[in-house]
Design an enzyme around this catalytic site. Sequence first.
Site, PDB file in Angstrom:
ATOM      1  N   HIS A 119      49.113  41.489  44.130  1.00 16.96           N
ATOM      2  CA  HIS A 119      48.537  42.092  43.008  1.00 16.96           C
ATOM      3  C   HIS A 119      49.514  43.690  43.084  1.00 16.96           C
ATOM      4  O   HIS A 119      49.655  44.262  44.019  1.00 16.96           O
ATOM      5  CB  HIS A 119      47.051  42.764  43.214  1.00 16.96           C
ATOM      6  CG  HIS A 119      46.872  43.512  41.906  1.00 16.96           C
ATOM      7  ND1 HIS A 119      46.469  44.965  41.858  1.00 16.96           N
ATOM      8  CD2 HIS A 119      46.870  43.055  40.497  1.00 16.96           C
ATOM      9  CE1 HIS A 119      46.047  45.032  40.626  1.00 16.96           C
ATOM     10  NE2 HIS A 119      46.384  44.160  39.775  1.00 16.96           N
TER      11      HIS A 119
ATOM     12  N   HIS B  79      49.738  40.702  33.301  1.00 22.43           N
ATOM     13  CA  HIS B  79      48.536  41.140  32.565  1.00 22.43           C
ATOM     14  C   HIS B  79      49.031  42.342  31.822  1.00 22.43           C
ATOM     15  O   HIS B  79      49.898  43.222  31.987  1.00 22.43           O
ATOM     16  CB  HIS B  79      47.378  41.685  33.355  1.00 22.43           C
ATOM     17  CG  HIS B  79      46.594  40.433  33.668  1.00 22.43           C
ATOM     18  ND1 HIS B  79      45.314  40.383  33.744  1.00 22.43           N
ATOM     19  CD2 HIS B  79      46.998  39.153  34.320  1.00 22.43           C
ATOM     20  CE1 HIS B  79      44.957  39.267  34.065  1.00 22.43           C
ATOM     21  NE2 HIS B  79      45.774  38.560  34.445  1.00 22.43           N
TER      22      HIS B  79
ATOM     23  N   ASN C  46      40.784  51.181  23.531  1.00 22.00           N
ATOM     24  CA  ASN C  46      41.463  50.476  24.538  1.00 22.00           C
ATOM     25  C   ASN C  46      42.136  51.725  25.423  1.00 22.00           C
ATOM     26  O   ASN C  46      42.483  52.581  24.952  1.00 22.00           O
ATOM     27  CB  ASN C  46      42.674  49.401  24.016  1.00 22.00           C
ATOM     28  CG  ASN C  46      43.148  48.516  25.075  1.00 22.00           C
ATOM     29  OD1 ASN C  46      44.207  48.921  25.780  1.00 22.00           O
ATOM     30  ND2 ASN C  46      42.288  47.476  25.306  1.00 22.00           N
TER      31      ASN C  46
ATOM     32  N   GLU D 120      37.060  40.004  31.095  1.00 16.00           N
ATOM     33  CA  GLU D 120      37.104  41.359  31.691  1.00 16.00           C
ATOM     34  C   GLU D 120      36.052  42.275  30.595  1.00 16.00           C
ATOM     35  O   GLU D 120      35.131  42.952  30.879  1.00 16.00           O
ATOM     36  CB  GLU D 120      38.185  42.202  32.083  1.00 16.00           C
ATOM     37  CG  GLU D 120      39.188  42.435  30.735  1.00 16.00           C
ATOM     38  CD  GLU D 120      40.294  43.154  31.448  1.00 16.00           C
ATOM     39  OE1 GLU D 120      40.342  43.665  32.437  1.00 16.00           O
ATOM     40  OE2 GLU D 120      41.058  43.466  30.468  1.00 16.00           O
TER      41      GLU D 120
END
Length: 705
Positions: free
Chosen positions: A415, A485, A195, A510
């Site tokens: 966003h 997120h 990650n 995703e």
Amino acid sequence: MTKQILSILTLSLFISIQAIAQQIVSPDKSIQLNFSLNAEGVPTYQMSFKDKEVIKTSRLGFQIKEDEQDLKNGFTVVNSENSTFDETWKPVWGEESEIRNHYNELLVSLKQEPSQRIMNIRFRVFNDGVGFRYEFPEQANLGHFVIEKELTQFAMTNDHTAFWIPGDYDTQEYDYIESRLSEIRDLMTNSITSNLSQTSFSPTGIQTSLLLKTDDGLYINLHEAALIDYSTMHLELDDKDFVFNAWLTPDVQGSGPYMMAPATTPWRTIIVSDDATDILASRMTYNLNEPSKIEDTSWIKPMKYVGVWWEMITGKSSWAYTDDLKAVKLGVTDYTKTKPNGKHGANTKHVKELIDFASEHGFDGVLVEGWNEGWEDWFGHSKDYVFDYVTPYPDFDLEGIETYAKNKGVEMIMHHETSSSVRNYERHLDQAYQFMKDHGYNAVKSGYVGDILPRGENHYSQWMVNHYQYAVEKAAEYKIMVNAHEAVRPTGIARTYPNLIANESARGTEYQAFSGSKPNHVTVLPFTRLIGGPMDYTPGIFEMDLSKLNPDNKSHVNSTIANQLALYVTMYSPLQMAADLPENYNRFLDAFQFIKDVGLDWEKSVYLEAEPGSYITIARKEKGTNDWFIGNVNGKKDRVSEISLDFLDKGKKYLATIYSDGEDANYRTNPQSYTIKKMNVTSKSKLSLKSVEGGGYAISIIEVR
């Protein structure tokens, strides 16, 4: 004589311990909780469900940093209070229009004799579980203190089956592992997949919300509620005795939460049932949060949206405007002198095409990512001043798009990617939110990709928990809805701040573009991540072979189209994205119809069948109508789902449109095989439908008027 004296002392000690033991049961008497102090004055609790032990005797308390006296033993009970509470409240949005909050409460006030400190423990016992928290009243001998370790335990009765992800201070974006508790240690290394920001801490450390299943058929969920001004709790397993110990996310100095009396901790929660559907139906996490602090909630509205996100995730398009720049200085870099890369997704022409598509098909909004300057060096450089949230790229006509969307009856969604530069985001937050309001943006998707700045902080430390809360509360001042997120996983706070309309905080769609997720992933998430609040899972992918979008992307979406449709029902969120490209929807407009029709806000939810990791089937009645929608997601193997429609109003007729896996459907080799069937149904109807591995079905049931 010696033996007699010893027997008398033992009996006296037993009587004194029993005298300070407290017992409380749930309103329906199915759950029993026992609190007591042991011989050393250590607070403990034990819990059972229908006479089956759920939690063995487990200790409570704290280890305090750099303090001569920990809050772990030497306590006596100075007072206890019992009470009952029963209310029904109306959520602003949710899986039902009314939620009952009914519990019996035990408040135990403890005094530690050596320090003369007071620590209260409040237990609430619901029909579906138990919540408890620590409370520190204002007092002379306890002002500021730092928790080094929370000593809360959850002692399991056996080597249960667990649905778990690795403990991590920075991410929850892992595939779930199903294993025995005794197997976690050996499975841990391979479960920690890569990650962009991750910090594991223990070979047996795992995350909440954790689902367990016992061999005798109990389902147990461990989590926390009302995570406010405190560190996120993980669980570390003693895999010899099967005891989970609370493990708090530390700050940059390795410390737990900084406390100041009066103070309370988050609730530690245990949801239990012998029916898996009861876990999905539990609202205990919300009930342990405070009522809404937003008086006028009329501006908070569920939304269905489209956007450029999926084409960027798959690599078809880019967030960045140019490939010329190795570094960007906001306010200095002149983008008009750079060469456009030709694949920037947030360009005016393309965004207007998306607005047209949203308008044509009745969607509420369009989310555009990569519209603002700075994406060329946004990640991996520990960059503080990374975005200003107000300056568009040259090819994004902010005012023109604003006017175009307004004329089409479509709302633009903002966003804000922070690149985890938190100080920078807070520095710009008022200006960014005001900019949104000035240009008609009423919702924002925020992101926290990468390692946190200031350096050394973790995504789930107390400092960051407070930041996420600050952003939500500040957004409420501007009447802005937040979809965060990479933030901390939710703990029911959306009851108090319903403008927190969604989170990601788990492995979302995703990852289907990053080599895929397990086909049964979506049969676990509602039992775990969604216990604390809705997830912006971004479903609706119709083209599973991603090389058709980007030849360099060899990933495959491990799902059938019917499964993708069902997610709009099973993965609850008041904010739902149709994530795929318009051209893929245009190829399958008959299946796309379900996404257009399905509700967002629900009057009632009925959990028809469920088994974690295997299958989930949910029916929901749309608020303000008499229409129902059903979703079934199937996990490990082909299965026939048998359901009754007895939840429909008796005496009324309905038209059901059934979207199901085709006979030859296969999530790997033939995921686009589906059938659509229409039939008249009533409350007496029963359906038998096949779902393949990674498949499912979706049904719209519309009243014949």
